[in-house]
Structure formats: structure tokens, C-alpha cells
Design an enzyme around this catalytic site. Structure first.
Site, mmCIF file in Angstrom:
data_model
loop_
_atom_site.group_PDB
_atom_site.id
_atom_site.type_symbol
_atom_site.label_atom_id
_atom_site.label_comp_id
_atom_site.label_asym_id
_atom_site.label_seq_id
_atom_site.Cartn_x
_atom_site.Cartn_y
_atom_site.Cartn_z
ATOM 1 N N ASP A 1 -3.820 0.349 -6.826
ATOM 2 C CA ASP A 1 -3.348 -0.822 -6.252
ATOM 3 C C ASP A 1 -4.150 -2.011 -6.494
ATOM 4 O OD1 ASP A 1 -0.771 -0.123 -5.691
ATOM 5 O OD2 ASP A 1 -1.290 0.176 -3.260
ATOM 6 N N CYS B 1 8.986 -5.134 -9.139
ATOM 7 C CA CYS B 1 8.061 -4.438 -8.369
ATOM 8 C C CYS B 1 7.990 -4.719 -6.907
ATOM 9 C CB CYS B 1 6.564 -4.952 -9.121
ATOM 10 S SG CYS B 1 6.586 -4.507 -10.908
ATOM 11 N N TYR C 1 4.786 -2.686 3.426
ATOM 12 C CA TYR C 1 5.879 -3.046 2.618
ATOM 13 C C TYR C 1 7.195 -2.985 3.163
ATOM 14 C CZ TYR C 1 2.469 -2.144 -1.255
ATOM 15 O OH TYR C 1 1.462 -2.217 -1.853
ATOM 16 N N GLU D 1 6.751 1.424 -12.266
ATOM 17 C CA GLU D 1 6.395 1.670 -11.079
ATOM 18 C C GLU D 1 6.610 2.918 -10.893
ATOM 19 O OE1 GLU D 1 5.622 -0.332 -8.043
ATOM 20 O OE2 GLU D 1 4.323 -1.128 -9.500
#
Length: 643
Positions: free
Chosen positions: A131, A237, A264, A306
């Protein structure tokens, strides 16, 4: 029997297709040109009018022609017609168009293990490190988008989004504190991460396949265009991660992974997503149809990168997805079963036969030749179909209503009680099919026209792709169990999709020299017939297997007639639609639980860890009293086959 009329009903196989259309969108206040919406088409298949015996049916004509490609000049072209404007903006258009692709990310082993709280910590450490490698070029892309943005307000918003992206790097700092070490220092980007980085960097520099590289002295319009392309790649994304966080939140509470999921699924991240989408919409206002197509393309590519990114995370433990993965079939053999009408198709097959019979009579009247159904005019045929359909629908609804009123609701799953209750539905179905035979409405249909009607029937999105892909898997048998009056019709549908070896269990029309007599050879016309066919197939497959593997059966359906099969299968999946409402009402009356598929898969992943400790072979078992609800064929594809 299935309804052939044009009105709607809550029963799946009885509900005729309707051609729903939305009111025309209002014109946007913006002067931007926008791509046209997809051409609408009726959900009812339109079989061609039967031709003379010496001719073949004409191919179906397209419902519309594609719009001409727009110029990609430095000046925006004139505003498009009102009906071609996308009111909600390109961001929403892209998500609606590619959201089914996003489903494949949700069902990757990594995400399922995170959501279930069973992911090995080392895998999460590696993911956080990747990440960080990806977020740095993400920040740089925002910087370039800010540079390219011509409008001061756009630059300010992009700058704000860039600052939020930098804050996301704090998630890495949190885990460093938790683990006491910085795993990023010891890792390099893996191939999937490197491809994500290259894709983002190339897009930011205007290196996009199919477009001309921008020269140094590009115009303000070209700058805005490039900023829109960058935001298109980045928004996909961000939108995908917001979707995953929202879906995974709250299924299980595992402290080690809560921070990742909360990052998220939080309101702040959802707001970050909305702001990014608004900027993309604003930057895209002046783009041509062709340029909006490029935004869509980079958006789709972003989602695919992704998905590859999640698939590349090094899993240590076994995952329950995809179901057809080799690790899940070490000691089991997969079998796929499916209903047909309105599970695979957008309209019931009986509606196709009703139309075909009317068209056959109409063409016969026009060319003034005798044929097998000359005893009825096309007008009389249509009226007869309408009457028989309406009586069927009313009778079916009364049958279900009576079943629900006479059966007391139970909390504990009661399969035998359900089967006994469905015998009443079986009796009703047989009587209705007898009425169709006695009416002679199916008399005179030609075999070649039935074949062509099957070839042009409209299928549910993603359905044929699922069957085409699953058949590439070795040793996976596929069966279709259907009330359809013609197994030949069903085979024509799958042969058109180059899936030739689907085993069809349905009824068959009776023919004399390729012309139907109006009779039907009844084989599968009730819930009891379906489950008996299912049980027989399972028994025969168990006996003939030489590898001693146990069977793993999946049944996909959507009608009351599928209930018993859905419950007898190891995994029963119903497609969520208004047509499955009766199924759920009846099932719940007998203690059947309906669980969203993703939630069920996550729970099964957690159970898998527990059963492996106990030495059990599988968590999927028949007659569990649970039926899983899938939103689309894409979700079923993601679960069973994977990306």
C-alpha cells in the site's frame, strides 16, 4: 407452466417480461457534450416471423446504430441532443457500468480472509507495505492533476484530496507502532503493485493506449482533459476500496483487522470518495463522447489493476474462494445446476412460444398458405394466450396464498413439511400444463424457428459468460433443470453461446416432420419433478465416480419451483429480484433462512478455520436450511470461479 402474457406477477416463472423504460432525463445545465446512454431494448425476445419451408429465419436487426465517433480537437464540440446527456455525471456512469467487475475484488481470497478475521498477520503486513509503495505515486498523480487543472476551484479541491491521500500513509505508521517494526524497509513492490504504479504514472503523463501523446505546448483544454484522465484512473481505485470497506464492515469484529476495514468504511473515506468523484465530473464536463470513452477505459483498467493487486497478496492459509479452486476440490467434485426461465433469461420461455405461435399464424395469413394452425387466426391465438396466461397467474397466486394461509410459520427448518406443502403447487402446475396441451396453442411451430427463437433470446447479464467459463474447468458437470416446454429451445440458447455440453432436463414438444403437433412430453413440470431429477442425478454421479471424491453441488434458481433443489444442494443460490419474492415468502414460512452471499461466504471462511482444526472436510452441506442471495450472475461468477 410459465405465463406468456405481458403483465407482471410475483412468481418468477409465471412473470412475463415487461419492457420498462425510464422517463427521458432532463437536460443538464452544463453545456458539456456527453456520451449517449446504452440503447434500450425490450426484455422480451422477438423471434423472427416464420418463413416459408424453403427459407431460413432472417437475423435479428439491431435496435440502434452506434453514434459516430466524436472529434478529439482542442475545442469542445457542440452540445449533444437532450436525450444523450448523462445527468448523473461520468463518475456514477463508470461505477454503474463497471460495478460488476468490482464484485470480483470483493471475492478475492485476501478480502474474504480480512473480512472473516482469519487472515494471517504476515499477509496483512505485506499488504500494508505494498500500500505504501502504491500511495506515493498516487500522491504524485494528484500533484500532476492539480498542475493540469485550469480552474482555480478545481486546483484547490485536488490539492485538498492530495493532502487526504498523504494522511492515508498514517495507516502504515499505525501498524509500525502495533508491530514494532517497519516492514516497508524490507520489501520492494511486487509485480502487481509495479503494474499499478506504472498504470498510474503512464496515465498521469498522458501515455494512454489509443490516444495521441500530448505535445509540450498543449492547450488549457488538453490540460483539463489529461486531468480528467488522471482522476478517472484514481477514482476507480478510491471507489473500489470504499465499496469493499462498506461491504466488509461489521460481519466480524477482529481487532487486528478492524483498523484496515474502518479506514475504508469510515464516513471520512466515503466523503473522500464523493469529493474525488465530483472533481472527475467537473473536469469531464467539456469532454467529447470519444474522450469520455477514454475516461471509462482508464476507470475500468484501474479496477482490474486493483483486483490483480488483491490477488497478488501472499495467502498462507486456505481460502474458501473461489469455490472451484483446486484447493477446494482436493476431495470433492463440483457440479453446477441451474434453473432457466428468468434465472438465465430475461423473459419466460412460454412468452417466447406464445409470440412465436402468433407470428407463425400471422405470416401464414399474409402468404395465404395452409399450415398446421390454420384453424385459428393470429388475433384469436393472441386472445387465447392472454386468457390462458391471466387465468394461470390468478390461479397461481391463489395457490401460493392458500399455501401460506394454511401452513403455520415455524422457526426451525422443516424440509419435509415444505415438500409436502409444495405437492399442492405441483398438482396446480400439472393441471395448467394440460390446459395448454388441450388448447392446441403450440400446434404448427417449426423446429427451425424454435431453434432461432432460442438463439436470439435475451439472457441475464453475465449468465452466458459464467457457463462459458465454468465449462473450461475440467470435470465440472453442468445441468439445467427447467419447466420449459422445449429442451430443444434451451439447448439452442447454450449452443449459440458455444456451451454445447450442458445437460438439459426439461419437457419436449411433440413433432411430426419438424412441425409441432401441440402435444408436450411432460418430464419436469413441478417442484417435486425438479427435486426428483436433482436427486437422481446426484445419486448416479455418486455411483459412477471413480475418484471416490464427494460431490459438491451448487444450485442456482429463483422460483418457488426451485426451493427443494436449492435446499438439497450443498450451496443454494437465488438471484435477488422481484421474481424471487414468492420463493422467499414460502421458504421463510418453513424456517428457511436467506443470507446475502458475501456475508455467508465470509462466515464460511471463519468456519473453515474451525473445521480444519476439528478435521472436518467441508463447511458446505446440504439441507442446512440456508439459501444464499446473490445480486447478479457476476457475483455468482466471482464466488464460484473467481477473477
Amino acid at each position: 407452466m410459465a405465463s406468456s402474457s405481458g403483465s407482471s406477477s410475483s412468481s418468477k416463472s409465471r412473470r412475463p417480461a415487461s419492457s420498462r423504460s425510464n422517463p427521458p432525463p432532463q437536460a443538464s445545465s452544463s453545456s458539456r457534450p456527453q456520451p449517449p446512454p446504452p440503447a434500450s431494448s425490450s426484455s422480451r425476445p422477438q423471434p423472427p416471423p416464420p418463413a416459408s419451408p424453403s427459407s431460413t429465419p432472417p437475423p435479428a436487426s439491431p435496435s440502434s446504430t452506434p453514434p459516430p465517433r466524436a472529434s478529439s480537437s482542442s475545442k469542445p464540440p457542440p452540445k449533444l441532443p437532450k436525450e444523450e446527456i448523462i445527468v448523473d455525471g461520468i463518475a456514477k456512469t463508470c461505477w454503474v457500468k463497471f460495478s460488476q467487475e468490482a464484485t470480483f475484488a470483493l471475492y478475492t481470497p485476501f478480502i474474504v480472509c480480512v473480512a472473516s478475521g482469519t487472515l494471517e498477520v504476515e499477509t496483512l503486513r505485506q499488504c500494508i507495505a505494498q500500500d505504501v509503495h502504491f500511495l506515493k505515486p498516487f500522491d504524485q498523480a494528484f500533484e500532476l492533476a492539480e498542475t493540469y487543472a485550469v480552474d482555480d476551484d478545481d486546483r484547490r479541491v485536488v490539492n485538498k484530496l492530495r493532502k487526504i491521500t498523504k494522511k492515508k500513509l498514517n495507516l502504515h505508521d499505525y501498524f509500525v507502532q502495533e508491530w514494532g517494526s517497519d516492514v516497508v524497509k524490507d520489501t520492494t513492490p511486487n509485480p502487481a503493485t509495479s503494474k499499478c504504479i506504472d498504470f498510474l504514472s503512464d496515465t498521469a503523463l498522458g501515455k494512454i493506449d489509443g490516444i495521441k501523446p500530448l505535445s509540450r505546448g498543449f492547450t488549457p483544454y488538453e490540460k483539463t482533459k489529461l486531468a480528467a484522465y488522471i482522476l478517472g484512473a484514481m477514482t476507480s481505485c478510491i471507489r473500489l476500496n470504499a465499496y469493499i470497506g462498506k461491504e466488509a464492515r461489521g460481519i466480524f469484529s477482529e481487532p487486528r483487522y478492524n483498523k484496515w476495514i474502518q479506514n475504508y468504511s469510515s464516513n471520512s473515506f466515503q466523503d473522500f470518495r464523493l469529493q474525488t468523484e465530483k472533481v472527475l465530473d467537473k473536469l469531464s464536463e467539456a469532454l467529447t463522447v470519444e474522450e469520455l470513452g477514454i475516461v471509462e477505459r482508464v476507470y475500468s483498467q484501474g479496477i482490474k489493476h486493483e483486483i490483480d493487486y488483491f490477488l497478488a497478496q501472499p495467502l498462507i492459509q486456505k481460502a474458501i474462494v473461489p469455490l472451484s479452486g483446486e484447493h477446494n476440490l482436493e476431495d470433492r467434485r463440483l457440479m453446477i445446476f441451474s434453473d432457466f426461465d428468468l434465472t438465465c433469461t430475461k423473459v419466460s420461455s412460454s412468452a417466447s412460444f406464445a409470440e412465436l405461435s402468433v407470428l407463425t399464424a400471422r405470416v401464414s395469413e399474409q402468404i395465404s398458405t395452409e399450415n398446421q394452425i390454420a384453424h385459428m387466426t393470429s388475433s384469436d391465438l393472441k386472445k387465447s394466450w392472454d386468457v390462458i396466461s391471466e387465468k394461470y397467474r390468478d390461479g397461481y397466486e391463489r395457490c401460493i396464498k392458500k399455501l401460506l394461509s394454511t401452513e403455520k410459520a415455524v422457526k426451525k427448518f422443516n424440509y419435509e413439511g415444505l415438500r409436502k406443502a409444495l405437492e399442492k403447487v405441483s398438482d396446480f402446475e400439472k393441471k395448467e400444463n394440460l390446459k395448454v396441451i388441450e388448447s392446441g396453442l403450440l400446434k404448427g411451430l417449426q423446429l427451425k424457428h424454435i431453434k432461432h427463437a432460442g438463439e436470439v433470446v435475451k439472457l441475464q447479464d453475465g449468465c452466458m459468460n459464467f457457463f462459458q467459463t465454468i465449462k473450461k474447468k475440467n470435470a465440472v458437470d453442468v445441468y439445467v433443470l427447467s419447466y420449459c416446454w422445449s429442451g430443444y429451445f434451451i439447448r439452442a440458447v447454450f449452443t449459440k453461446g458455444e456451451v454445447d455440453d450442458v445437460k438439459v432436463h426439461a419437457n419436449d414438444l411433440e413433432f411430426v416432420e419438424s412441425v409441432s403437433t401441440g402435444g408436450i412430453m411432460m418430464k419436469v413440470q413441478s417442484p417435486i419433478d425438479k427435486v426428483e431429477a436433482f436427486d437422481k442425478i446426484i445419486l448416479e454421479s455418486s455411483e459412477k465416480g471413480n475418484d471416490k471424491k464427494k460431490l459438491l453441488s451448487v444450485y442456482i434458481g429463483g422460483d418457488v419451483g426451485d426451493l427443494l433443489c436449492l435446499l438439497k444442494a450443498d450451496v443454494g443460490i437465488v438471484l435477488a429480484s422481484s421474481s424471487s419474492e414468492s420463493l422467499r415468502r414460502v421458504g421463510k414460512r418453513f424456517g428457511v433462512r436467506f443470507v446475502p452471499l458475501f456475508s455467508g461466504v465470509v462466515k464460511k471462511q471463519r468456519e473453515r478455520v474451525e473445521v480444519e482444526v476439528e478435521g472436518s472436510s467441508s463447511t458446505w452441506k446440504c439441507l442446512s436450511g440456508i439459501i444464499y442471495i446473490a445480486s447478479s450472475w457476476a457475483e455468482i461468477h466471482a464466488f464460484v470461479i473467481g477473477s
